[in-house]
Design a protein around this motif. Structure first.
Motif, mmCIF file in Angstrom:
data_model
loop_
_atom_site.group_PDB
_atom_site.id
_atom_site.type_symbol
_atom_site.label_atom_id
_atom_site.label_comp_id
_atom_site.label_asym_id
_atom_site.label_seq_id
_atom_site.Cartn_x
_atom_site.Cartn_y
_atom_site.Cartn_z
ATOM 1 N N SER A 299 15.782 23.965 6.195
ATOM 2 C CA SER A 299 14.741 22.964 5.987
ATOM 3 C C SER A 299 15.383 21.632 5.599
ATOM 4 N N GLU A 300 14.616 20.562 5.712
ATOM 5 C CA GLU A 300 15.107 19.234 5.331
ATOM 6 C C GLU A 300 15.457 19.207 3.846
ATOM 7 N N GLN A 301 14.686 19.899 3.027
ATOM 8 C CA GLN A 301 14.955 19.948 1.585
ATOM 9 C C GLN A 301 16.289 20.637 1.305
ATOM 10 N N HIS A 302 16.552 21.745 2.014
ATOM 11 C CA HIS A 302 17.813 22.460 1.848
ATOM 12 C C HIS A 302 18.989 21.568 2.235
ATOM 13 N N LYS A 303 18.842 20.849 3.326
ATOM 14 C CA LYS A 303 19.923 19.966 3.773
ATOM 15 C C LYS A 303 20.146 18.815 2.798
ATOM 16 N N GLN A 304 19.095 18.319 2.185
ATOM 17 C CA GLN A 304 19.235 17.248 1.200
ATOM 18 C C GLN A 304 19.973 17.735 -0.041
ATOM 19 N N CYS A 305 19.733 18.977 -0.442
ATOM 20 C CA CYS A 305 20.458 19.558 -1.582
ATOM 21 C C CYS A 305 21.949 19.662 -1.277
ATOM 22 N N LEU A 306 22.273 20.092 -0.062
ATOM 23 C CA LEU A 306 23.670 20.161 0.360
ATOM 24 C C LEU A 306 24.302 18.773 0.360
ATOM 25 N N GLN A 307 23.563 17.803 0.850
ATOM 26 C CA GLN A 307 24.060 16.440 0.912
ATOM 27 C C GLN A 307 24.401 15.913 -0.485
ATOM 28 N N SER A 308 23.526 16.145 -1.422
ATOM 29 C CA SER A 308 23.754 15.693 -2.806
ATOM 30 C C SER A 308 24.970 16.381 -3.407
ATOM 31 N N ALA A 309 25.116 17.684 -3.148
ATOM 32 C CA ALA A 309 26.252 18.434 -3.686
ATOM 33 C C ALA A 309 27.575 17.922 -3.111
#
Length: 336
Positions: A299-309
């Motif tokens: 999901s877009e939310q999952h990818k955003q979490c990865l991006q932040s990490a």
């Protein structure tokens, strides 16, 4: 600290990991008030790194590739430190600096075990390491192959003014040669025909890839300026057989791009499996394929979490604001 005239010495005809490192190094040192000059052993014609250095306002010069000219130029200019990168620059630079009684530091980048003519240069490069005042290796595996005391020094990137990547490309970025595993990337494309794969780079295996290229694998060739490309990438795949701490991985993660890689070199220092990327058993195509397929459904939310990490990891551990002060202290030590 007193300003030093620092030479960053390399022998280069095109862009790659060493060139990216030298750019980051010169930019970081300059931002900390140091006087830096990037010295190319040989002028091979137009070079993207020289263009980027001009844009950054960083001094650079090119020699004629001979030891005598290098020796005479060091003797004339009397840099405070000569910092070498790569085989030829390391071998000749250490001799020339030692004969001129100039402090020398060498960084060893190559993670692969070379053979043939390149293997001889690799051996000579390591054999002459004793001529340096200090040697750095970018991974523990590289350090174990060097004689004497060797310090680990992580590659790093300047995180200022970087934009987040917003693309969805599944990409390979690097030299198209055996140690980087482009054949694994081609096989990955064949196993996932419903996804598109993008390869950026050139090298000895590129002609073979061009002959047997799946329809969903797009070969973009060498890019003079990857900063114009990173924004299109959503996942970086590094199926390398040998690595140090690749600049491509750092450049990607600094922009929020997670990295899926074989667990080689020092990548385990950078990637926290499942948090900011994934590390796979080397050569395991089944796991590699499953992880790419899984990423494509996130999901877009999952990818955003990865991006932040990803961005957080780089800023805390692998940014120039962390690395450069340590390096300046090393320069200060060898100059004394």
């Amino acid at each position: 600290m007193q300003k030093h005239n620092i030479w960053l010495l390399l022998d280069s005809s095109k862009s790659g990991g060493i060139e990216s490192h030298v750019q980051q190094l010169s930019e970081g040192l300059t931002s900390h008030g140091e006087q830096v000059e990037v010295v190319f052993m040989t002028d091979y014609g137009h070079h993207p790194l020289r263009d980027r250095l001009d844009t950054l306002g960083i001094r650079h010069t090119s020699l004629d590739g001979t030891f005598s000219t290098l020796y005479k130029t060091i003797k004339q200019q009397q840099p405070m430190v000569v910092h070498t990168h790569g085989y030829k620059a390391g071998i000749l630079g250490r001799f020339a600096a030692r004969l001129n009684r100039i402090a020398c530091i060498s960084t060893y980048h190559a993670g692969e075990i070379a053979t043939g003519k390149l293997g001889f240069y690799d051996w000579l490069d390591r054999f002459t390491a004793c001529l340096s005042n200090k040697n750095f290796a970018v991974s523990p595996q590289i350090a174990t192959r060097l004689p004497g005391q060797v310090a680990l020094f992580d590659n790093f990137v300047n995180t200022d003014h970087l934009s987040d990547a917003t693309g969805e490309q599944i990409a390979f970025v690097g030299r198209v040669s055996e140690e980087k595993g482009p054949d694994y990337f081609k096989a990955l494309a064949s196993l996932l025909p419903n996804l598109d794969f993008h390869l950026y780079g050139e090298g000895p295996q590129l002609p073979e890839l061009q002959k047997q290229c799946p329809k969903n694998l797009i070969l973009h060739g060498q890019q003079d300026d990857m900063s114009l490309v990173w924004s299109n990438i959503g996942l970086l795949v590094l199926p390398s057989r040998f690595e140090g701490l690749p600049m491509a991985a750092l450049e990607a993660m600094a922009r929020g791009i997670p990295v899926l890689a074989f667990n080689v070199g020092a990548l385990n220092k950078l990637i926290d499996h499942g948090f900011n990327g994934w590390l796979i058993e080397p050569g395991n195509m089944d796991l590699l394929t499953k992880q790419v397929s899984a990423w494509s459904t996130f999901s877009e939310q999952h990818k955003q979490c990865l991006q932040s990490a990803c961005k957080s990891t780089i800023k805390k551990q692998f940014s120039s604001c962390v690395a450069i002060p340590k390096l300046i202290a090393d320069y200060q030590q060898v100059v004394k």
